[in-house]
Motif scaffolding. Structure first.
Motif, PDB file in Angstrom:
ATOM      1  N   UNK A 278      15.897 -45.680  32.548  1.00 36.29           N
ATOM      2  CA  UNK A 278      14.649 -46.322  32.717  1.00 36.29           C
ATOM      3  C   UNK A 278      14.434 -47.817  32.062  1.00 36.29           C
ATOM      4  N   UNK A 279      13.138 -48.420  32.725  1.00 34.94           N
ATOM      5  CA  UNK A 279      13.001 -49.811  32.485  1.00 34.94           C
ATOM      6  C   UNK A 279      11.805 -49.474  31.273  1.00 34.94           C
ATOM      7  N   UNK A 280      11.090 -49.980  29.759  1.00 34.35           N
ATOM      8  CA  UNK A 280       9.774 -49.823  30.015  1.00 34.35           C
ATOM      9  C   UNK A 280       9.698 -52.150  29.251  1.00 34.35           C
ATOM     10  N   UNK A 281       8.519 -51.663  28.678  1.00 36.19           N
ATOM     11  CA  UNK A 281       8.115 -53.224  28.440  1.00 36.19           C
ATOM     12  C   UNK A 281       6.826 -52.700  28.267  1.00 36.19           C
ATOM     13  N   UNK A 282       6.104 -53.840  27.775  1.00 41.65           N
ATOM     14  CA  UNK A 282       4.550 -54.207  27.163  1.00 41.65           C
ATOM     15  C   UNK A 282       3.597 -54.453  27.779  1.00 41.65           C
ATOM     16  N   UNK A 283       2.639 -53.144  27.860  1.00 39.38           N
ATOM     17  CA  UNK A 283       1.821 -53.367  28.370  1.00 39.38           C
ATOM     18  C   UNK A 283       0.967 -54.572  29.026  1.00 39.38           C
ATOM     19  N   UNK A 284       0.331 -54.071  30.670  1.00 42.05           N
ATOM     20  CA  UNK A 284      -0.702 -55.252  30.170  1.00 42.05           C
ATOM     21  C   UNK A 284      -2.296 -55.122  30.236  1.00 42.05           C
ATOM     22  N   UNK A 285      -2.897 -56.206  29.458  1.00 43.80           N
ATOM     23  CA  UNK A 285      -4.080 -56.045  28.915  1.00 43.80           C
ATOM     24  C   UNK A 285      -5.143 -57.034  29.753  1.00 43.80           C
ATOM     25  N   UNK A 286      -6.567 -56.365  29.734  1.00 45.75           N
ATOM     26  CA  UNK A 286      -7.571 -56.828  30.555  1.00 45.75           C
ATOM     27  C   UNK A 286      -8.849 -58.479  29.328  1.00 45.75           C
ATOM     28  N   UNK A 287      -8.706 -59.783  29.825  1.00 46.25           N
ATOM     29  CA  UNK A 287      -9.410 -60.144  28.913  1.00 46.25           C
ATOM     30  C   UNK A 287     -11.375 -59.742  29.102  1.00 46.25           C
ATOM     31  N   UNK A 288     -11.481 -60.253  28.869  1.00 47.14           N
ATOM     32  CA  UNK A 288     -13.006 -60.142  29.027  1.00 47.14           C
ATOM     33  C   UNK A 288     -13.649 -61.424  30.160  1.00 47.14           C
ATOM     34  N   UNK A 289     -12.210 -62.225  31.155  1.00 41.06           N
ATOM     35  CA  UNK A 289     -13.081 -62.819  32.196  1.00 41.06           C
ATOM     36  C   UNK A 289     -11.672 -62.122  33.802  1.00 41.06           C
ATOM     37  N   UNK A 290     -11.884 -60.669  32.880  1.00 38.55           N
ATOM     38  CA  UNK A 290     -11.325 -59.505  34.140  1.00 38.55           C
ATOM     39  C   UNK A 290      -9.624 -59.919  34.635  1.00 38.55           C
ATOM     40  N   UNK A 291      -9.097 -61.133  33.128  1.00 37.31           N
ATOM     41  CA  UNK A 291      -7.510 -61.806  33.976  1.00 37.31           C
ATOM     42  C   UNK A 291      -6.868 -60.538  32.998  1.00 37.31           C
ATOM     43  N   UNK A 292      -5.402 -60.611  33.482  1.00 36.96           N
ATOM     44  CA  UNK A 292      -4.430 -59.732  33.238  1.00 36.96           C
ATOM     45  C   UNK A 292      -3.390 -60.633  32.859  1.00 36.96           C
ATOM     46  N   UNK A 293      -3.087 -59.960  31.443  1.00 38.94           N
ATOM     47  CA  UNK A 293      -1.923 -60.745  30.307  1.00 38.94           C
ATOM     48  C   UNK A 293      -1.453 -59.793  29.732  1.00 38.94           C
ATOM     49  N   UNK A 294      -0.384 -60.423  29.320  1.00 38.57           N
ATOM     50  CA  UNK A 294       0.988 -59.583  28.610  1.00 38.57           C
ATOM     51  C   UNK A 294       0.533 -59.932  27.242  1.00 38.57           C
ATOM     52  N   UNK A 295       0.497 -59.282  26.214  1.00 42.76           N
ATOM     53  CA  UNK A 295       0.326 -59.481  24.541  1.00 42.76           C
ATOM     54  C   UNK A 295       1.442 -59.951  24.641  1.00 42.76           C
ATOM     55  N   UNK A 296       1.574 -61.248  23.169  1.00 41.37           N
ATOM     56  CA  UNK A 296       3.302 -61.279  22.190  1.00 41.37           C
ATOM     57  C   UNK A 296       2.651 -60.987  20.797  1.00 41.37           C
ATOM     58  N   UNK A 297       4.463 -59.689  20.514  1.00 49.95           N
ATOM     59  CA  UNK A 297       4.296 -59.587  19.436  1.00 49.95           C
ATOM     60  C   UNK A 297       5.113 -60.613  18.292  1.00 49.95           C
ATOM     61  N   UNK A 298       4.966 -61.322  17.543  1.00 45.78           N
ATOM     62  CA  UNK A 298       5.719 -61.996  15.919  1.00 45.78           C
ATOM     63  C   UNK A 298       6.396 -61.048  15.514  1.00 45.78           C
ATOM     64  N   UNK A 299       5.755 -59.358  14.920  1.00 47.26           N
ATOM     65  CA  UNK A 299       6.110 -58.399  14.590  1.00 47.26           C
ATOM     66  C   UNK A 299       6.981 -57.308  14.693  1.00 47.26           C
TER      67      UNK A 299
END
Length: 218
Positions: free
Chosen positions: A87-108
């Motif tokens: 199984x492959x897992x990853x970070x869930x995509x999110x949608x910003x206020x303009x309706x564009x999707x992005x993958x958040x980045x984590x430093x911790x």
């Protein structure tokens, strides 16, 4: 003597230049060749092995149904001589206020929670025996050129997109590949450039496994 077909390939520009700024190139397998589907494989096995048609169909149906279920039980599925499914897992995509999707980045690492995760699909790692079979073959290589990056001006691209908006309400990477005779990488790059910046012309929404690009105000 069994006929040995060549392995078809083409050469592509590497997306990012090296640290000296030089453009690099790499070979890639030719993807638009013949494909053996399950019906053809079933007929081949029936002619050349002791596996009959009903056995083949029953086994495939069982594997298709059972392998995903076992993966969701936190198991790897190993088939001796073939390879391992996982199984492959990853970070869930999110949608910003303009309706564009992005993958958040984590430093911790502690800030990543179960709510940030999603299943991205099923991976497969071939058994070493299979790899040895294809790696030690005596087949030769033959270059068969595919479509490459086509030069498309911004005005031509926007006109094309407007026509697509009238026709179907959106445009996809696949549309651009086939209508403008360009590569997948270049098509995605063009659409992403129009979807970012201070005044983006497009925004994208996910529909199943693909992204639909739409014009603002359309």
């Amino acid at each position: 003597m069994k006929k040995i077909n060549p392995i078809l390939y083409d050469v592509y520009a590497t997306p990012n230049p090296d640290k000296e700024g030089e453009q690099l190139y790499h070979p890639r397998i030719f993807k638009h060749g013949n494909q053996m589907n399950d019906d053809e494989l079933k007929e081949y096995l029936q002619r050349n092995t002791r596996v009959n048609s009903s056995q083949f169909v029953g086994m495939i149906e069982a594997l298709v149904e059972e392998i995903p279920q076992q993966l969701l039980l936190n198991k790897y599925v190993h088939i001796r001589g073939m390879g391992t499914f996982y199984l492959k897992i990853g970070i869930r995509t999110r949608t910003d206020k303009n309706g564009q999707q992005y993958i958040p980045k984590f430093t911790d690492p502690k800030s990543i929670t179960s709510n940030d995760l999603q299943v991205e699909g099923i991976g497969f790692r071939a058994d070493p025996k299979w790899n040895r079979i294809v790696m030690h073959t005596k087949q030769h290589f033959e270059r068969l050129e595919q479509r490459h990056q086509a030069n498309i001006s911004k005005s031509q691209l926007l006109l094309y997109i407007d026509n697509k908006m009238e026709e179907q309400g959106f445009v996809t990477v696949r549309d651009l590949i086939y209508d403008q005779q360009t590569t997948k990488y270049h098509a995605r790059k063009l659409l992403e450039e129009l979807s970012t910046g201070k005044q983006p012309k497009l925004y994208r929404v996910k529909a199943g496994r693909i992204f639909l690009y739409k014009r603002y105000g359309k």
